[in-house]
Design a protein around this motif. Sequence first.
Motif, PDB file in Angstrom:
ATOM      1  N   THR A   1       0.842  -1.203   0.000  1.00  0.00           N
ATOM      2  CA  THR A   1       0.000   0.000   0.000  1.00  0.00           C
ATOM      3  C   THR A   1       0.874   1.249   0.000  1.00  0.00           C
ATOM      4  O   THR A   1       0.604   2.211  -0.741  1.00  0.00           O
ATOM      5  CB  THR A   1      -0.936  -0.005   1.224  1.00  0.00           C
ATOM      6  OG1 THR A   1      -1.712  -1.200   1.201  1.00  0.00           O
ATOM      7  CG2 THR A   1      -1.862   1.193   1.211  1.00  0.00           C
ATOM      8  N   ALA A   2       1.936   1.227   0.796  1.00  0.00           N
ATOM      9  CA  ALA A   2       2.859   2.378   0.831  1.00  0.00           C
ATOM     10  C   ALA A   2       3.551   2.548  -0.515  1.00  0.00           C
ATOM     11  O   ALA A   2       3.719   3.676  -1.002  1.00  0.00           O
ATOM     12  CB  ALA A   2       3.885   2.181   1.942  1.00  0.00           C
ATOM     13  N   GLN A   3       3.946   1.448  -1.149  1.00  0.00           N
ATOM     14  CA  GLN A   3       4.575   1.521  -2.476  1.00  0.00           C
ATOM     15  C   GLN A   3       3.597   2.069  -3.504  1.00  0.00           C
ATOM     16  O   GLN A   3       3.981   2.820  -4.398  1.00  0.00           O
ATOM     17  CB  GLN A   3       5.073   0.140  -2.906  1.00  0.00           C
ATOM     18  CG  GLN A   3       6.292  -0.341  -2.163  1.00  0.00           C
ATOM     19  CD  GLN A   3       6.687  -1.760  -2.569  1.00  0.00           C
ATOM     20  OE1 GLN A   3       6.017  -2.393  -3.384  1.00  0.00           O
ATOM     21  NE2 GLN A   3       7.775  -2.248  -1.985  1.00  0.00           N
ATOM     22  N   ALA A   4       2.328   1.686  -3.393  1.00  0.00           N
ATOM     23  CA  ALA A   4       1.326   2.152  -4.347  1.00  0.00           C
ATOM     24  C   ALA A   4       1.111   3.651  -4.234  1.00  0.00           C
ATOM     25  O   ALA A   4       0.892   4.329  -5.237  1.00  0.00           O
ATOM     26  CB  ALA A   4       0.006   1.417  -4.126  1.00  0.00           C
ATOM     27  N   ARG A   5       1.202   4.179  -3.034  1.00  0.00           N
ATOM     28  CA  ARG A   5       0.975   5.604  -2.823  1.00  0.00           C
ATOM     29  C   ARG A   5       2.098   6.470  -3.383  1.00  0.00           C
ATOM     30  O   ARG A   5       1.862   7.590  -3.805  1.00  0.00           O
ATOM     31  CB  ARG A   5       0.815   5.887  -1.335  1.00  0.00           C
ATOM     32  CG  ARG A   5      -0.508   5.415  -0.815  1.00  0.00           C
ATOM     33  CD  ARG A   5      -0.725   5.844   0.610  1.00  0.00           C
ATOM     34  NE  ARG A   5      -2.046   5.399   1.043  1.00  0.00           N
ATOM     35  CZ  ARG A   5      -2.308   4.962   2.251  1.00  0.00           C
ATOM     36  NH1 ARG A   5      -1.367   4.910   3.168  1.00  0.00           N
ATOM     37  NH2 ARG A   5      -3.524   4.584   2.554  1.00  0.00           N
ATOM     38  N   LYS A   6       3.324   5.947  -3.389  1.00  0.00           N
ATOM     39  CA  LYS A   6       4.432   6.785  -3.837  1.00  0.00           C
ATOM     40  C   LYS A   6       4.987   6.399  -5.205  1.00  0.00           C
ATOM     41  O   LYS A   6       5.911   7.035  -5.688  1.00  0.00           O
ATOM     42  CB  LYS A   6       5.557   6.769  -2.803  1.00  0.00           C
ATOM     43  CG  LYS A   6       6.199   5.419  -2.592  1.00  0.00           C
ATOM     44  CD  LYS A   6       7.263   5.510  -1.526  1.00  0.00           C
ATOM     45  CE  LYS A   6       7.840   4.129  -1.260  1.00  0.00           C
ATOM     46  NZ  LYS A   6       8.833   4.161  -0.210  1.00  0.00           N
ATOM     47  N   GLY A   7       4.425   5.413  -5.838  1.00  0.00           N
ATOM     48  CA  GLY A   7       4.961   4.947  -7.114  1.00  0.00           C
ATOM     49  C   GLY A   7       4.268   5.568  -8.309  1.00  0.00           C
ATOM     50  O   GLY A   7       3.244   6.227  -8.199  1.00  0.00           O
ATOM     51  N   ASP A   8       4.891   5.339  -9.470  1.00  0.00           N
ATOM     52  CA  ASP A   8       4.269   5.783 -10.717  1.00  0.00           C
ATOM     53  C   ASP A   8       3.085   4.864 -11.029  1.00  0.00           C
ATOM     54  O   ASP A   8       2.909   3.835 -10.385  1.00  0.00           O
ATOM     55  CB  ASP A   8       5.309   5.784 -11.844  1.00  0.00           C
ATOM     56  CG  ASP A   8       5.876   4.408 -12.109  1.00  0.00           C
ATOM     57  OD1 ASP A   8       5.436   3.776 -13.071  1.00  0.00           O
ATOM     58  OD2 ASP A   8       6.765   3.964 -11.328  1.00  0.00           O
ATOM     59  N   PRO A   9       2.256   5.223 -12.002  1.00  0.00           N
ATOM     60  CA  PRO A   9       1.041   4.437 -12.270  1.00  0.00           C
ATOM     61  C   PRO A   9       1.297   2.941 -12.536  1.00  0.00           C
ATOM     62  O   PRO A   9       0.513   2.105 -12.095  1.00  0.00           O
ATOM     63  CB  PRO A   9       0.438   5.112 -13.498  1.00  0.00           C
ATOM     64  CG  PRO A   9       0.906   6.524 -13.411  1.00  0.00           C
ATOM     65  CD  PRO A   9       2.280   6.450 -12.806  1.00  0.00           C
TER      66      PRO A   9
END
Length: 86
Positions: A16-24
């Motif tokens: 979830t944390a990776q999804a919030r800060k990653g590119d699409p």
Amino acid sequence: MAIDAARILNEIEKHTAQARKGDPAKMRESIAAVRALCDLLLENDQLQKDSTPRAIPLASPQIQPVSSASKLQEEDGANGDSLFEF
């Protein structure tokens, strides 16, 4: 083999944390991972509920002898007791 729910939840939090800060593209991968982890958690929960032992009856098949009266009449050109009598 049961997987600890806390471990799965920790992995969900990481993704979830990776999804919030990653590119699409990375966000999509992380969300797919979260979905898979949720499915694993739900499946694990269901397996624990269904883990009650079940008895399976073991019965040997009974073979019934065929009397000559119940056999089909033999026809001219038939192959006797063959399954392929036409």
